[in-house]
Design an enzyme around this catalytic site. Structure first.
Site, mmCIF file in Angstrom:
data_model
loop_
_atom_site.group_PDB
_atom_site.id
_atom_site.type_symbol
_atom_site.label_atom_id
_atom_site.label_comp_id
_atom_site.label_asym_id
_atom_site.label_seq_id
_atom_site.Cartn_x
_atom_site.Cartn_y
_atom_site.Cartn_z
ATOM 1 N N LEU A 133 0.735 -1.366 -0.004
ATOM 2 C CA LEU A 133 -0.244 -0.018 -0.031
ATOM 3 C C LEU A 133 1.017 1.368 -0.085
ATOM 4 C CD1 LEU A 133 -2.726 -1.138 2.649
ATOM 5 C CD2 LEU A 133 -3.090 -0.744 0.199
ATOM 6 N N LYS A 175 15.112 -6.799 3.838
ATOM 7 C CA LYS A 175 15.554 -6.001 5.086
ATOM 8 C C LYS A 175 16.802 -6.083 5.646
ATOM 9 C CE LYS A 175 10.570 -4.746 6.390
ATOM 10 N NZ LYS A 175 9.857 -4.448 7.807
ATOM 11 N N ASP A 184 9.693 0.858 11.834
ATOM 12 C CA ASP A 184 8.462 -0.110 12.191
ATOM 13 C C ASP A 184 8.386 0.169 13.794
ATOM 14 O OD1 ASP A 184 8.222 -1.409 9.894
ATOM 15 O OD2 ASP A 184 9.604 -2.952 10.008
#
Length: 286
Positions: A21, A71, A107
């Site tokens: 998104l 990551k 995060d």
């Protein structure tokens, strides 16, 4: 959109990436702020990651996001890391500036911002959080909580050894801040007696198995904030159970929102309007 040689480029890279998104969020914010910038998704295999990053260095990139499974691997191709990202050992945001690529992890910030209003005036120094699961997002959140000065983070996992491994990493950097427990009901019940927040960091409750939950309803109580990192579906079985006992609830949409807003600020110096960001994400989900 009038794209020119001066248009600033941004992206999210991963494999797969179609579900992201982030383009919906960032392109909407660029448009709202009348910025000459564009953000797009790029699917890349691990074997091609280094070539992609080197290509970015030749282009007008302001930064990019990283999602699964890159990551950790991305770190070897960067010029430096933010101190918290270095401790976490994973990066989800890269800032490209002055010929350098610097990695960050937003995060944990996203999680902390998403619960601030729910916690009200409670001091973070008095806050104890129970997190279920041991995945990458859990590691980022747990370390950000420890770094932020909370009293304690308790990690529960089906494989106790994995929980213990994560807790050891946390305590090496922030001594005494973390505790590992099993997922046995007696252990969970004891932990819940001292926590304010329970966080589901497992995949139990996702759209492919919405009836599943990581913790029994009988262990929940109205004094808790029950948080599920899952945002699709927006109301998991865990959150339904929590609502039924009168607890506060929150899903992972605002964590997604705030980690993205911090990335945007790192790139541009602008912290966007959260209400606009949330509207954009809800439209993307819809």
């Amino acid at each position: 959109m009038n794209i020119s040689v001066n248009t600033k480029l941004y992206a999210v890279i991963g494999d797969p990436i179609a579900q992201s998104l982030s383009p919906q969020l960032h392109n909407g914010i660029f448009a709202a702020n009348d910025m000459d910038a564009v953000y797009f998704p790029i699917a890349v295999k691990s074997r091609d990651l280094e070539k992609l990053v080197q290509g970015f260095r030749l282009m007008n990139f302001g930064g990019f996001n990283i999602t699964k499974p890159h990551k950790i691997e991305i770190i070897k191709y960067l010029d430096g890391l933010d101190p918290l990202a270095e401790k976490i050992g994973a990066v989800n945001t890269v800032v490209c500036r002055d010929g350098k690529m610097i990695g960050y992890n937003t995060d944990g910030f996203g999680f902390i911002k998403s619960i601030e209003k729910k916690l009200g005036q409670q001091s973070k120094e008095e806050l104890t959080v129970l997190i279920l699961g041991c995945g990458g997002a859990v590691k980022s959140v747990a370390m950000a909580l420890a770094d932020g000065g909370i009293k304690k983070v308790i990690i529960a996992n089906r494989t106790f050894e994995k929980a213990l491994e994560l807790v050891t990493q946390i305590n090496e950097n922030w001594p005494g801040k973390a505790q590992a427990i099993s997922m046995e009901e007696a252990e969970l019940k004891k932990a819940i007696a001292e926590v304010t927040v329970i966080v589901n960091g497992t995949s139990l409750g996702m759209a492919d198995a919405p009836e599943k939950t990581p913790i029994s309803k009988r262990l929940l109580k109205k004094e808790l904030l029950v948080y599920d990192m899952i945002y699709s579906p927006p109301m998991t079985q865990l959150l339904k159970d929590a609502k039924a006992v009168g607890a506060q609830t929150e899903n992972g949409l605002e964590m997604l929102l705030y980690q993205g807003l911090l990335a945007f600020e790192l790139w541009t110096g602008i912290f966007p309007d959260p209400e606009l960001g949330k509207k954009l994400l809800e439209e993307g989900i819809g």
